[in-house]
Design an enzyme around this catalytic site. Structure first.
Site, PDB file in Angstrom:
ATOM      1  N   THR A   1     -32.158 -70.152  26.940  1.00 36.16           N
ATOM      2  CA  THR A   1     -30.761 -69.724  26.816  1.00 36.16           C
ATOM      3  C   THR A   1     -29.971 -70.186  28.035  1.00 36.16           C
ATOM      4  O   THR A   1     -30.529 -70.297  29.127  1.00 36.16           O
ATOM      5  CB  THR A   1     -30.746 -68.179  26.727  1.00 36.16           C
ATOM      6  OG1 THR A   1     -31.282 -67.815  25.471  1.00 36.16           O
ATOM      7  CG2 THR A   1     -29.369 -67.586  26.882  1.00 36.16           C
TER       8      THR A   1
ATOM      9  N   THR B   1     -31.192 -64.160  30.653  1.00 34.63           N
ATOM     10  CA  THR B   1     -32.019 -64.854  29.683  1.00 34.63           C
ATOM     11  C   THR B   1     -33.358 -64.147  29.668  1.00 34.63           C
ATOM     12  O   THR B   1     -33.715 -63.451  30.620  1.00 34.63           O
ATOM     13  CB  THR B   1     -32.177 -66.350  30.040  1.00 34.63           C
ATOM     14  OG1 THR B   1     -33.049 -66.974  29.099  1.00 34.63           O
ATOM     15  CG2 THR B   1     -32.734 -66.554  31.432  1.00 34.63           C
TER      16      THR B   1
HETATM   17  N1  ASP Z   1     -32.402 -63.762  25.288  1.00 34.82           N
HETATM   18  C1  ASP Z   1     -32.437 -64.687  24.186  1.00 34.82           C
HETATM   19  C2  ASP Z   1     -32.694 -63.930  22.917  1.00 34.82           C
HETATM   20  O1  ASP Z   1     -33.538 -63.050  22.908  1.00 34.82           O
HETATM   21  C3  ASP Z   1     -33.449 -65.753  24.335  1.00 34.82           C
HETATM   22  C4  ASP Z   1     -33.474 -66.445  25.657  1.00 34.82           C
HETATM   23  O2  ASP Z   1     -32.983 -65.954  26.642  1.00 34.82           O
HETATM   24  O3  ASP Z   1     -33.992 -67.539  25.715  1.00 34.82           O
HETATM   25  O4  ASP Z   1     -32.096 -64.264  21.935  1.00 34.82           O
END
Ligand code: ASP
Length: 311
Positions: A179, A230
């Site tokens: 992310t 993230t």
């Molecule tokens: N936090 C994001 C989600 O759970 C994924 C990520 O941070 O890569 O959608």
């Protein structure tokens, strides 16, 4: 009478996970490009909102990251994107989730922030809103890259065989969290935050994670700080971790201490993994993660710096 100008700052991240060695160069390249775009918005006198939107747009356009084109696929092989943008000056916010036909969901979030009395749109309603305000609707296939088709196929085979592929061992955070996010402080002393994601690998269609939910993966308030996270979305959502972290800054914590405390809390309370960036209106920053690596970059009048931090 003199007008006090704040020194602008831009801090961005490009995921926190067990990033393999061969992915580092592409992450650094992508972060450098995003820093340049966001910083040039700030240098031109743009707002913190302009800067985080510009930085995140560049990372959405870069296949390296789990945002925009190149995102992880849902179990049924589609890209579904979530994004949030928040202005700390007035708490105006725009969010979209489960969009499948927008190349840059952060730009749709900006349209929601600027042009709608509402805060959050999902699915076809979000796409319709974006199209009515001039954004192109594209085919979902245009957001899919072969690398991600292969990754999904391998992951589903791993599940079907009872979990034999070590690439996917451990919780999702350790093999798939790319992310992107940005926090900025502009010369007027206002902060903003943006987060954009394709979510987690092989997520169920319709699943929304923390990234685009206010106070979870993104938040900004001039009275506390701007934050982008993230990591494993479900634990982050349950703890409303972004708001938790900025509230600690409002209560007197430094951003760095708040970042460390937030990641500790994520782990001790729910066993979660992730990474966080924080920026206070006085220009002080915080960054912490409990994943093996986190990609980040910072720009201020002294220059640009990139990092892939290790644990
Ligand atoms: N936090 C994001 C989600 O759970 C994924 C990520 O941070 O890569 O959608």
């Amino acid at each position: 009478m003199s007008i006090t100008r704040t020194q602008p700052v831009l801090l961005i991240h490009g995921g926190a996970w067990a990033m393999p060695d061969d992915a580092i160069e592409a992450h650094q390249h992508g972060i450098a490009n995003a820093l340049r775009a966001g910083w040039s918005a700030l240098e031109r006198g743009g707002t913190a909102v302009d800067a985080v939107e510009a930085a995140v747009t560049v990372m959405e356009d870069d296949d390296t990251f789990d945002a925009g084109r190149g995102s992880f696929l849902t179990r049924d092989g589609r890209v579904q994107l979530d994004a949030l943008l928040m202005n700390g000056e007035n708490l105006r916010t725009g969010g979209v989730a489960c969009v499948e036909r927008l190349r840059n969901p952060i730009q749709a979030a900006r349209l929601v922030l600027d042009k709608s009395p509402h805060v959050y749109f999902v699915g076809s309603g979000a796409e319709q809103f974006a199209a009515e305000h001039g954004m192109n609707l594209i085919a979902n296939a245009d957001l899919i890259v072969p690398r991600e088709r292969d990754r999904l196929t391998a992951f589903l085979a791993h599940e079907a065989s009872g979990g034999t592929d070590t690439t996917f061992s451990g919780e999702p955070t350790l093999h798939s969290h790319d992310t992107v996010g940005a926090v900025a402080l502009d010369r007027h002393g206002n902060v903003a935050a943006a987060t954009s994601t394709g979510g987690t690998l092989a997520k169920a269609p319709g699943r929304v994670g923390d990234s685009s939910l206010i106070g979870c993966g993104c938040y900004a308030d001039n009275l506390s700080a701007a934050v982008s996270l993230t990591g494993w979305g479900e634990p982050i959502m349950k703890l409303v971790l972004g708001k938790w972290a900025v509230d600690r800054i409002a209560a007197g914590s430094s951003p760095q201490q708040a970042a460390i405390d937030a990641i500790d809390y994520l782990y001790t309370r729910l066993g979660g993994h992730g990474g966080i960036i924080l920026l206070a209106p006085d220009g002080s920053i915080g960054l912490a993660h409990n994943t093996p690596r986190m990609a980040w970059g910072i720009a201020n009048p002294q220059g640009h710096q990139l990092g892939i931090t290790r644990n």
